[in-house]
Enzyme design. Structure first.
Site, mmCIF file in Angstrom:
data_model
loop_
_atom_site.group_PDB
_atom_site.id
_atom_site.type_symbol
_atom_site.label_atom_id
_atom_site.label_comp_id
_atom_site.label_asym_id
_atom_site.label_seq_id
_atom_site.Cartn_x
_atom_site.Cartn_y
_atom_site.Cartn_z
ATOM 1 N N SER A 280 0.782 -1.248 0.000
ATOM 2 C CA SER A 280 0.000 0.000 0.000
ATOM 3 C C SER A 280 0.809 1.291 0.000
ATOM 4 C CB SER A 280 -0.961 0.012 1.193
ATOM 5 O OG SER A 280 -2.076 -0.804 0.916
ATOM 6 N N LYS B 227 0.306 3.929 -2.704
ATOM 7 C CA LYS B 227 -0.689 5.000 -2.665
ATOM 8 C C LYS B 227 -0.074 6.393 -2.554
ATOM 9 C CE LYS B 227 -4.336 2.010 -0.910
ATOM 10 N NZ LYS B 227 -4.000 0.777 -0.219
ATOM 11 N N SER C 164 -6.045 3.632 4.091
ATOM 12 C CA SER C 164 -5.498 2.730 3.065
ATOM 13 C C SER C 164 -6.622 2.020 2.312
ATOM 14 C CB SER C 164 -4.551 1.702 3.695
ATOM 15 O OG SER C 164 -3.666 1.171 2.723
#
Length: 454
Positions: free
Chosen positions: A98, A101, A156
């Site tokens: 993640s 991102k 997230s």
């Protein structure tokens, strides 16, 4: 005599017993070691092996020794110069999870406005699997880009990251795939050479990978966007209920940014967490102390060591390096003076290494006559740069070299033209000769035919 015999027998018995005890002890030792080795689980072995991996910057002579980490790759980069202070397998391909991102956020901030609408289509929610990080957005929900980025970076939320890419792409007259193309192009523009991003959220994909260096370059670029830090420093956030969306409440996940948490780090100013079973734990963290700004990235971290490794690396960077202005230190005869605007002409000098130990590369600026960019490095690692005014002697010598080079170039062009002309003339002569010979042959054939008729 009897006493002597009994004494001898006792001594021999004791000797045999002592020898047997020693043999038993020696025989037992390997068994104990083997038992200990057998007790090490595959996870513990992987954790130990990651910790024992070499740190490339630790192999540099005089360079401050950096800490070992339980991550298989790690980097500490200074923001202003891009100087790499710590390097462990920084170009190895790893899955980012993640922390992808943060690149999604960068491309969104560069191609959209925080007030833009983000619409959740069927595609942006249908891919979610049980266990995927989400805040429960539904098809048809509409929120602002600001709210979507809060969901992306704090909670997230994978569906929010998808919707951000899809909506920003659509608002720019394109689509989700165009947004992915921008992510990959932007990474390359920043100097990233070992990444390929296949989605906006970091869910596992064999074709979705990066490296510590590339992620640090992305983190460095984000310092140009204060709105990013406004978002990632938020502890609690709520997307209010509207006619197009129900209320969603979520919190900060990066523990180094949460005051009161045991992993809180007072100098941390931003970052993003990541985890998948394939990537293991990943983390990007931005920190600032006494005017020095650092980006730390750790990838494929084993066990629960992600925050302790990051803290150790940031402490290492802040403790062992200092800003050193190039003005007053640079004594090259090619340099007249350092152009120091807003203190940007400096190097990150490690303890134990002096300015004179650095290698300097000069590149004249073609757009600014009489100026150049100086790049400083140590054993191949860039530690800073500065703009400079070139000395009169350099300009004079360089101008003379340019004139000489142009003369040689003109000579080569002239020689080339002469050679081309000669080739053309020769070719024309050959063609005329061939034509003449063929004509003579035809005349001879005609004469022969006339003689035969007679």
């Amino acid at each position: 005599m009897k006493r002597s015999r009994w004494s001898l027998i006792i001594l021999m018995t004791l000797a045999v017993a002592f020898t047997s005890t020693i043999n038993i002890a020696y025989a037992a030792e390997p068994e104990t070691e083997n038992a200990a080795a057998e007790e090490e689980t595959p996870e513990q072995k992987a954790e130990r092996e990651a910790y024992e991996m070499p740190v490339q910057t630790n192999e540099l002579k005089k360079w401050p020794k950096g800490p070992a980490t339980y991550g298989e790759a790690g980097i500490v980069m200074e923001v202003g110069t891009g100087a790499i202070l710590y390097a462990k397998n920084i170009d190895e391909h790893e899955f980012p999870a993640s922390i992808t991102k943060v690149l999604t956020a960068l491309v969104a901030l560069e191609n959209g406005q925080l007030t833009d609408e983000v619409t959740f289509t069927h595609d942006s929610v249908a891919f979610l699997q049980p266990g995927d990080s989400s805040i429960g957005m539904k098809e048809g929900d509409v929120i602002s880009l600001d709210e979507a980025l809060h969901a992306t970076l704090l909670a997230s939320a994978n569906e929010a990251a998808y919707a951000v890419g899809e909506s920003v792409g659509r608002n720019a007259g394109h689509d989700y795939n165009w947004f992915l193309e921008q992510m990959n192009a932007r990474c390359k523009e920043l100097g990233g050479e070992n990444s390929h991003f296949a989605n906006t959220n970091g869910l596992h994909d064999e074709n979705h990978y990066t490296c510590a260096r590339d992620m640090a370059l992305i983190g460095r670029e984000l310092f140009k966007h204060p709105e990013f830090f406004d978002i990632v420093q938020t502890l609690n956030y709520a997307i209010p209920a509207t006619d197009t969306c129900e209320e969603h409440i979520f919190q900060q996940k990066h523990k180094m940014l949460i005051p009161g948490n045991s992993n809180y780090y007072e100098y941390a100013v931003g970052g993003k967490t990541g985890y998948t079973s394939d990537a293991l734990s990943t983390l990007i963290t931005m920190a600032e102390k006494d005017g020095v700004r650092l980006v730390c990235v750790v990838l494929r971290t084993h066990g629960s060591n992600i925050y302790s490794d990051t803290k150790n690396l940031l402490d290492y960077g802040f403790s062992n390096f200092k800003k050193t202005a190039a003005s007053g230190e640079e004594d090259s005869k090619d340099v007249d003076s350092i152009i120091d605007s807003d203190g940007d002409g400096y190097v990150m000098l490690p303890e134990g290494i002096k300015f004179k130990d650095l290698d300097m590369k000069l590149k004249a600026d073609e757009n600014a006559r009489g100026e150049a960019v100086l790049t400083y490095s140590y054993k191949g690692y860039t530690v800073g740069s500065a703009r400079a005014k070139l000395s009169k002697s350099y300009i004079k010598d360089h101008s003379a070299k340019i004139r000489t080079s142009k003369k040689e170039e003109n000579k080569e062009k002239s020689s080339g033209k002469k050679l081309t002309f000669a080739i053309v003339v020769a070719a024309a002569g050959i063609l005329l000769l061939v034509f003449y010979i063929r004509r003579m042959i035809k005349k001879q054939r005609r004469r022969r035919r006339k003689r035969r008729r007679r």
